[in-house]
Structures are given as C-alpha cells and as structure tokens.
Scaffold this active site. Structure first.
Site, PDB file in Angstrom:
ATOM      1  N   PRO A 111       0.832  -1.208   0.000  1.00 40.78           N
ATOM      2  CA  PRO A 111       0.000   0.000   0.000  1.00 40.78           C
ATOM      3  C   PRO A 111       0.866   1.257   0.000  1.00 40.78           C
ATOM      4  CG  PRO A 111      -0.849  -1.603   1.566  1.00 40.78           C
ATOM      5  CD  PRO A 111       0.479  -2.124   1.101  1.00 40.78           C
ATOM      6  N   GLN A 113       2.241   5.127   0.395  1.00 41.87           N
ATOM      7  CA  GLN A 113       2.125   6.312   1.242  1.00 41.87           C
ATOM      8  C   GLN A 113       1.571   6.015   2.635  1.00 41.87           C
ATOM      9  OE1 GLN A 113       3.372   9.132   0.081  1.00 41.87           O
ATOM     10  NE2 GLN A 113       2.606   9.669  -1.940  1.00 41.87           N
ATOM     11  N   GLY A 118       7.387   0.681   0.951  1.00 39.83           N
ATOM     12  CA  GLY A 118       7.209   0.159  -0.392  1.00 39.83           C
ATOM     13  C   GLY A 118       8.350   0.491  -1.334  1.00 39.83           C
ATOM     14  N   SER A 119       8.908   1.694  -1.223  1.00 35.74           N
ATOM     15  CA  SER A 119      10.001   2.089  -2.118  1.00 35.74           C
ATOM     16  C   SER A 119      11.249   1.266  -1.866  1.00 35.74           C
ATOM     17  CB  SER A 119      10.318   3.573  -1.946  1.00 35.74           C
ATOM     18  OG  SER A 119       9.255   4.384  -2.381  1.00 35.74           O
ATOM     19  N   SER A 120      11.611   1.101  -0.594  1.00 37.40           N
ATOM     20  CA  SER A 120      12.827   0.330  -0.300  1.00 37.40           C
ATOM     21  C   SER A 120      12.636  -1.146  -0.603  1.00 37.40           C
ATOM     22  CB  SER A 120      13.265   0.541   1.149  1.00 37.40           C
ATOM     23  OG  SER A 120      12.249   0.211   2.057  1.00 37.40           O
ATOM     24  N   ASP A 163      14.160   0.228   7.900  1.00 36.32           N
ATOM     25  CA  ASP A 163      13.417  -0.459   6.847  1.00 36.32           C
ATOM     26  C   ASP A 163      14.323  -1.386   6.054  1.00 36.32           C
ATOM     27  OD1 ASP A 163      11.613   1.342   7.793  1.00 36.32           O
ATOM     28  OD2 ASP A 163      11.218   2.328   5.872  1.00 36.32           O
TER      29      ASP A 163
END
Length: 333
Positions: A111, A113, A118-120, A163
C-alpha cells in the site's frame, strides 16, 4: 535465464523513529505485501515502466488521483538509481562485472504512502536480482546501507536504516544504531528474534492517502540537528522502549508489551503534528482494548490484541473508518 526476486513490506514494532538518530528499534517483515523485480538477459539494458510510471490518463481527475497516490515519480527512478549505485559499489570494491545486458521490470502491492516501506522493497528486490545476475556477493550487513544510499544519496529521500535492515534480514530484528558503531563502521548491531516470541499482532492501514515520509520527518530532523533537548531526550526514550520490549520478548513476556507500544506513540503524538485520520486509527484500536502505534511515518499502525474476539472488534472499529486490517504473515508459508 529469468531472475525473480522479492522484498516485503515491514512494520516498526517499537523504537521508531529513533533509527535515524542513533537509536534502537525492533521491526518485522510483512509477507502479506511485497515487491517483485524480474530481470532477464537482453541485447540492451532496458527498464520497463509499471502502471505507476504511466503518463497517459483518462482525464484531469485521473491524473490528480494518480499523483496523490503515487506522487510525481514511479518506480523507474528507484530501479535506475539502484543499478547505478550497484555499479558504483562494484567499481569501488574492485569487483569486475560481465558485459551482458538485461531488462528490469517490477510489480508491487505494498500500500503506497502508508509507512510500510514500499520504495525500499523495490530497491531491495532489485539489488538481489543484480547480485544474482552478476554473481556478486554483497555482505549481508552492507546490503541495508547500499539500499539506503540509493534513497539518501542518489535520490535525496531522507530515510533511516530500519526499513532496509528488516527487508534484507527478514523475520524479526532488534537493531542498535549506536553512534559509536555507526561512525566507526557504518552499520549497527542486528539481533535476530524468534518470531514465535511475539504476541498476536495486527497491522491496519488507511485506504485514504497519507503524507509522505519526506515531509513527515523534516522538522524533527532540523530540531535534532540543533540539539533541542526535548527531541534528543525523546530519541533516547524511544530507544529505551525498544530495549525493554526485546528483554520482555526474550523472557517470554510478549503479551505484556502493549503498554510500551502505546507509550511509543503517545510520545510521538506530543512531538509531531499528526493528522486526525492517523489519530482516529490509533484511538479506534485502543477503544477495543488493543495497543496501537505507527508502523512507520503515518498511514498504518501496528499493535497487540488479546484474542480472536478482540480482533473481530478491531475489524468492526476499523471498517467504520475505511481502514483495512490484517494479521501480518512474518514467516514463509
């Protein structure tokens, strides 16, 4: 040869946001969500766009909704920056790379934001694919730093190591980012914790859109840099909570950690400007007896609950807010 690599979402159980300030945290991986990067050999090097990278929209409202959900950048910049950083690392370490080319593509159901990294996850999965394609073994304790450098140094995205450590090591990890260790060798002490020691946990996340980490951390960072006593003291306190939770887990008292998770969030609420949507999630969870704190920078929360009856109450309370709730899968199926 087709290489498929995955990395998963994560939740900061306790101690965050001290990870970016020489603190301590405990985090766990959420296998319910993740990113997949596919790499296969091709004549030229190509990075294929995902749906979130598209530039054609049905109308102006579609464009505005897409920007609110994914921002102005999709995943291509993450893959390009990872490839570039991997090449830089290999050059610095004197690792020769073969001359074959490849195509990269990615998918993600993390999901967006909502502070679940999610980006990493995309970067971590890409790094794993590159390592296999080029037969390069980046030491495990170095991989989180390499992933972080993609965001910090290549893309200018402020972030901490938490993360990236949990997405590389997976499972449940206690992390100590002691200043002396970080300044001497560049990485902390990472201690694996048996997931069976955890109490029943839930993760809930808003289906509405949340403020990104880039905005969320800015003011605290500047106050930390100025040495404001209140902020420095808070980082020590969050680190202490992580240490206490680790001791409780290892001594078999995992079901007693809920109040410390609440304390983690309550301190954050005093120091940060937190939106009503985020506080409503926390208050809804606590109204049925569960504990609650942010998984990351807002938009998702994590906490403990007593039994399935309480979990059903959580589902009911969250449904009224339009919030989804899951029981996180930490171990491989």
């Amino acid at each position: 040869m087709v290489i498929r690599k995955h990395a998963h979402a994560r939740a900061g159980l306790v101690g965050n946001p001290s990870d970016g300030y020489f603190g301590k945290t405990i985090s766990f991986v959420i296998r319910n969500f993740g990113a997949e990067v596919v790499l296969y050999e091709t004549p030229e090097l190509r990075i294929e766009p995902n749906d979130r990278d598209h530039s054609v929209f049905t109308d102006i409202n579609h464009l505005a909704k897409d920007v609110r959900q994914f921002g102005y950048y999709g995943g291509i910049r993450l893959l390009k920056a990872t490839v570039k950083r991997f090449a830089d690392y290999c050059a610095k370490e004197g690792i020769p790379l073969h001359g074959r080319n490849f195509t990269l593509r990615y998918e993600s159901n993390v999901p967006p934001q909502v502070g679940m990294a999610g980006s990493s996850a995309i970067i971590c999965a890409c790094l794993r694919a590159l390592m296999e394609f080029y037969n390069v073994d980046v030491p495990l304790h170095i991989q989180p730093n390499l992933v972080l450098s993609v965001e910090n140094d290549e893309l200018g995205i402020p972030a901490g190591l938490q993360d990236r450590v949990i997405q590389v090591y997976e499972g449940v990890v206690f992390m100590d980012f002691n200043r002396g260790l970080m300044e001497e060798r560049g990485y902390g002490n990472y201690e694996i914790i048996d997931p069976s020691l955890l109490p029943p946990l839930y993760v809930a996340y808003t289906r509405q859109l949340s403020e990104g980490t880039e905005v969320f951390h800015n003011d605290i960072r500047s106050r930390w840099n100025r040495g404001e006593r209140e902020i420095v003291s808070a980082m020590y306190h969050w680190a202490g909570l992580a240490e206490r939770v680790k001791e409780m887990l290892l001594s078999g008292r995992g079901r007693d950690i809920g109040p410390l998770l609440n304390e983690n969030f309550d301190l954050r609420r005093r120091l940060y400007k937190i939106s009503k949507g985020n506080t409503d999630m926390v208050d809804a969870a606590r109204s049925v007896g569960a504990s609650a704190k942010f998984t990351g920078s807002g938009g998702a929360i994590v906490g403990t609950y007593e039994d399935e009856a309480m979990y059903k109450k959580l589902e009911a309370a969250f449904s009224e807010l339009g919030v989804a709730v899951i029981q996180p899968q930490i171990l491989r199926a």
